[in-house]
Enzyme design. Structure first.
Site, short mmCIF file in Angstrom:
data_model
loop_
_atom_site.label_atom_id
_atom_site.label_comp_id
_atom_site.label_asym_id
_atom_site.label_seq_id
_atom_site.Cartn_x
_atom_site.Cartn_y
_atom_site.Cartn_z
N ARG A 114 0.87 -1.18 0.00
CA ARG A 114 0.00 0.00 0.00
C ARG A 114 0.91 1.23 0.00
O ARG A 114 2.12 1.12 0.12
CB ARG A 114 -0.94 -0.01 1.20
CG ARG A 114 -0.21 0.07 2.52
CD ARG A 114 -1.18 0.09 3.69
NE ARG A 114 -0.46 0.36 4.93
CZ ARG A 114 -0.98 0.29 6.14
NH1 ARG A 114 -2.25 -0.05 6.30
NH2 ARG A 114 -0.27 0.56 7.20
N GLU A 153 -2.71 7.93 6.77
CA GLU A 153 -1.33 8.03 7.24
C GLU A 153 -0.37 8.43 6.11
O GLU A 153 0.50 7.66 5.71
CB GLU A 153 -0.86 6.72 7.88
CG GLU A 153 -1.54 6.42 9.19
CD GLU A 153 -0.89 5.26 9.95
OE1 GLU A 153 -0.20 4.45 9.32
OE2 GLU A 153 -1.09 5.18 11.17
N GLU A 305 -7.14 5.68 15.25
CA GLU A 305 -6.85 4.25 15.33
C GLU A 305 -6.11 3.95 16.62
O GLU A 305 -5.17 4.67 16.99
CB GLU A 305 -5.92 3.82 14.19
CG GLU A 305 -6.50 3.85 12.82
CD GLU A 305 -5.46 3.43 11.79
OE1 GLU A 305 -4.49 2.75 12.15
OE2 GLU A 305 -5.62 3.82 10.62
N TRP A 313 3.24 -5.69 13.97
CA TRP A 313 4.43 -5.16 13.31
C TRP A 313 5.62 -4.96 14.25
O TRP A 313 6.62 -4.40 13.86
CB TRP A 313 4.09 -3.86 12.58
CG TRP A 313 3.13 -2.94 13.29
CD1 TRP A 313 1.78 -2.84 13.06
CD2 TRP A 313 3.42 -2.01 14.34
NE1 TRP A 313 1.22 -1.90 13.90
CE2 TRP A 313 2.20 -1.37 14.70
CE3 TRP A 313 4.58 -1.64 15.03
CZ2 TRP A 313 2.11 -0.40 15.69
CZ3 TRP A 313 4.49 -0.67 16.02
CH2 TRP A 313 3.27 -0.06 16.33
N LYS A 354 -3.71 -10.06 9.21
CA LYS A 354 -4.67 -11.01 9.77
C LYS A 354 -4.37 -11.36 11.23
O LYS A 354 -5.23 -11.86 11.93
CB LYS A 354 -4.78 -12.26 8.91
CG LYS A 354 -3.51 -13.01 8.66
CD LYS A 354 -3.76 -14.14 7.66
CE LYS A 354 -2.49 -14.88 7.28
NZ LYS A 354 -1.54 -14.00 6.55
N PHE A 355 -3.13 -11.08 11.68
CA PHE A 355 -2.83 -11.34 13.10
C PHE A 355 -2.81 -10.05 13.92
O PHE A 355 -2.33 -10.03 15.04
CB PHE A 355 -1.52 -12.12 13.22
CG PHE A 355 -1.61 -13.47 12.57
CD1 PHE A 355 -2.56 -14.39 12.98
CD2 PHE A 355 -0.78 -13.81 11.50
CE1 PHE A 355 -2.67 -15.63 12.36
CE2 PHE A 355 -0.88 -15.04 10.88
CZ PHE A 355 -1.84 -15.96 11.30
C1 GLA Z 1 -1.86 2.00 10.65
C2 GLA Z 1 -2.79 1.98 9.45
C3 GLA Z 1 -3.80 0.90 9.52
C4 GLA Z 1 -3.20 -0.39 10.03
C5 GLA Z 1 -2.57 -0.14 11.36
C6 GLA Z 1 -1.99 -1.38 11.99
O1 GLA Z 1 -2.30 2.76 11.68
O2 GLA Z 1 -3.41 3.21 9.24
O3 GLA Z 1 -4.35 0.70 8.23
O4 GLA Z 1 -2.24 -0.83 9.12
O5 GLA Z 1 -1.52 0.77 11.19
O6 GLA Z 1 -1.44 -1.11 13.26
#
Ligand code: GLA
Length: 673
Positions: A114, A153, A305, A313, A354-355
């Site tokens: 992405r 982001e 978020e 991650w 997915k995790f």
């Molecule tokens: C970011 C992204 C989300 C997702 C989260 C995962 O904040 O905006 O789409 O990937 O990280 O922690």
């Protein structure tokens, strides 16, 4: 201009990213049932939906989104609608490779992940504008829509040819002529003088160190290039829905965007926040990001978020222990959030995340995580009418600026152990530990509301900012300033004497002879010198006589008018001033260890008439006042008792509390007098 209150309408928004394109439509019906069960007020839809909305160039597939928005609306769930431009469909990169970003070595970043878009690409911008236009036109009148979320982001950098052309245009605007550019960049050094604009490039791979002024300008340009992408889409959606607020979500304490400039272009400031549940400094980091968001917004803000549990991650991803999701949610509300969303509503079964946890995890509605989400939803519904729209008052401002960050965190500096973000976090964290409520502020902004100004490190300081600080001190404010402030001007040129002369005068630094960075783990003793302590004794509560300084030290010759509140003991700097004071202006040439910094700031603030929210808090308990409510947040697992004189009602339990509150593991209380 519309504001967050136009979307919240007296509530606290509660929900998350909803990605129904990953699921069969039967699941959507289960989603809305469970959303209602969990008290979800709103979801963010469409963040990465471009390939579904425009599966082929120019095609439009809105039917699924029509059905989804209708379903959500019928079930009382409001929609924050995202433009899908953070993830262009594979066909865009395949047919128009110039839309793909290149790194500093010229390598292309392709689709398959992405954020594979080059912000300066005219073709990307054209396609992004087209899908945004059609999305906005189609849903402008949809009753579910309460806010726009542009892209996601923003964080891409691009060193490609179109970026180079855009960079040159940006530089021409800034400097006018090549001579102006050569002067600003100091290209006389290493024979880098440019004879043509064609030779001016983004800072691509070079053999050794890059020109730091070029790197600084490229960071400014890259932030502006992304901002132009944002404002272009913002203007499109605004044209269709002038009554609805527009946001884009920031990453927490992200260096890539000039957060002050960006916030000024948004109706709603929103941020993503993912502290590590295992990190004892998690709540401290959270408080910093939340205080910054509130300060950028100048009022209520949105947590766009957070994770209900583990992320995916970090090298090891720990879930949130029972109660922590609730506690950190309440922390955000305490520090001014009027909206709390998660990534994401339903945990994916496929794809890279997915995790990563979600409000509704793989364990489903029986899962512990969903049970906690349900409780949070119910509590936020209770708190909404009581807090929504109210503010958090701070008498202290911590000054922070992206330009200073970019100029200071470069190669070719005395040490890489004194990063901007680390120092910001150390100083803000000490204030947080001390229970002192702080805003963050731009050094050129109106600082008249604050009695104490704290500068962790402003390596680059404009003349306007320096004059602003001086004027505030002259008007009675207290200034506490850390080392490496006022070092360079806006062209990254070192100020004569190694530090802005106005600041040297203010603190009583006659000569800044040499910089003595310390090794990681090294420290130096600093001692409050009897003979000169005098008034400092009072200011420092007479308590702290000795501390250990870390990261940095300086060989300073003080002016006779300055008092050395602390002096170095031992080593090369033995006897030289470590902390200087002239009246209300304090200069720290080293970073006191955390406990000492907390004690010093507590004493200096008290001297300026600024007190913690509550005295005598047990360790690990955070207290924040929002409007007339007192939030108590317990970041530990033991049971503690907090003295709160008088009678209050705890809005979370409905019970009356008199003089003291008991908080269990990760406990919280929201008290109304
Ligand atoms: C970011 C992204 C989300 C997702 C989260 C995962 O904040 O905006 O789409 O990937 O990280 O922690």
């Amino acid at each position: 201009m519309p504001a967050l209150s136009d979307a919240t309408r007296g509530r606290i928004l509660f929900g998350g990213d909803h990605n129904p394109e990953q699921w069969p439509e039967e699941t959507w019906h289960e989603d809305v049932r469970l959303m209602k069960d969990a008290g979800v007020t709103s979801v963010t839809v469409g963040v990465f939906s471009w390939s579904r909305l425009e599966p082929r160039p120019g095609a439009r597939e809105f039917g699924w989104l029509d059905r989804l928005l209708d379903l959500l609306h019928d079930n009382g769930v409001a929609v924050v609608l995202a433009t899908p431009t953070a993830a262009p469909p594979p066909w865009l990169g395949r047919l128009h490779p110039e839309t793909l970003p290149r790194d500093e070595d010229g390598h292309v970043e392709r689709w398959g992940g992405r954020q594979h878009f080059a912000p300066s690409s005219a073709v990307y911008r054209r396609h992004a504008a087209a899908i945004t236009e059609d999305l906005a036109a189609r849903y402008a009148a949809h009753p579910a829509l309460v806010m726009w979320h542009i892209n996601n982001e923003y964080c891409t950098y691009d060193w490609g040819d179109e970026a180079a052309a855009g960079f040159r245009r940006w530089l021409r605007d800034r400097y006018g002529t090549l001579d102006g550019l050569n002067t600003a960049w100091g290209t006389a050094f290493w024979g880098q003088e440019h004879d043509s604009w064609e030779g001016v490039l983004p800072p691509r791979r070079v053999h050794y160190l890059k020109n730091p002024a070029q790197v600084l300008d490229f960071r400014r340009f890259s932030s502006d290039a992304l901002l132009a992408c944002f404002t272009a889409e913002r203007d499109i959606v605004r044209r269709h829905t002038p009554h609805l607020p527009v946001t884009t979500n920031f990453m927490p304490l992200w260096s890539g965007q000039d957060g002050w400039r960006w916030a000024a272009e948004e109706d709603v400031v929103s941020v993503d926040l993912y502290p590590d549940p295992r990190d004892p400094d998690g709540p401290r980091h959270g408080a910093l990001v939340q205080d910054l968001a509130r300060s950028q917004a100048g009022g209520p803000w949105m947590l766009m978020e957070q994770a209900a549990g583990a992320v995916d991650w970090r090298p090891v991803n720990h879930p949130k222990p029972r109660g922590l999701n609730r506690l950190w949610t309440l922390q955000a509300v305490a520090r001014g959030a009027d909206a709390v969303h998660y990534f994401q509503w339903r945990q994916s079964r496929q794809g890279a995340e997915k995790f990563h946890s979600a409000m509704l995890g793989h364990a489903g509605e029986e899962g512990r995580g969903f049970g906690e989400v349900r409780r949070i939803g119910a509590e936020l519904a209770l708190l909404g009418p009581e807090v929504s729209g109210s503010g958090v008052r701070a008498d202290i401002a911590v000054l922070h600026d992206w330009d200073a960050w970019w100029a200071g965190d470069q190669d070719g500096r005395p040490t890489n152990g004194t990063g901007h973000a680390e120092l910001l976090s150390a100083w803000h964290g000490a204030l947080w530990e001390a229970g002192l409520t702080t805003d963050l502020a731009h050094p050129e902004s109106d600082l008249s509301a604050y009695r104490v100004l704290v500068v962790p490190r402003l390596h680059l300081l404009t003349d306007t900012a320096a004059d602003n600080l001086l004027a505030r001190v002259a008007a009675g404010a207290t200034l506490v300033c850390g080392f490496r402030t006022g070092v360079v001007d806006p062209d990254d040129r070192v100020r004569p004497g190694g530090m802005d002369a106005r600041l040297r005068d203010l603190f009583g630094i006659r000569v800044l002879h040499e910089l003595w960075p310390l090794e990681a783990g090294e420290s130096v003793e600093c001692d409050g010198w009897e003979g000169e302590l005098g008034s400092n004794r009072t200011a420092l509560g007479g308590q702290l006589r000795v501390f250990r300084g870390t990261l940095w030290s300086e060989e300073i010759e003080a002016a006779p008018s300055a008092e050395a509140a602390f002096r170095y003991r031992g080593g090369e700097l033995d006897g030289l001033p470590a902390v200087l004071r002239r009246d209300r202006a304090w200069y720290f040439s080293t970073l006191p260890e955390p406990g000492a910094l907390k004690a010093l700031l507590t004493a200096i603030a008290a001297d300026a008439g600024v007190r913690p929210v509550l005295d005598g808090l047990p360790a690990g308990v955070e207290a924040v006042r929002r409007g007339d409510l007192l939030f108590l947040l317990h970041h530990g697992r033991s049971t503690v008792t907090v003295d709160v004189p008088g009678g209050h009602r705890d809005l979370l339990t409905g019970e009356t509390v008199t003089d003291r509150v008991t908080l269990g593991r990760y406990g919280a209380a929201v008290l109304r007098p």
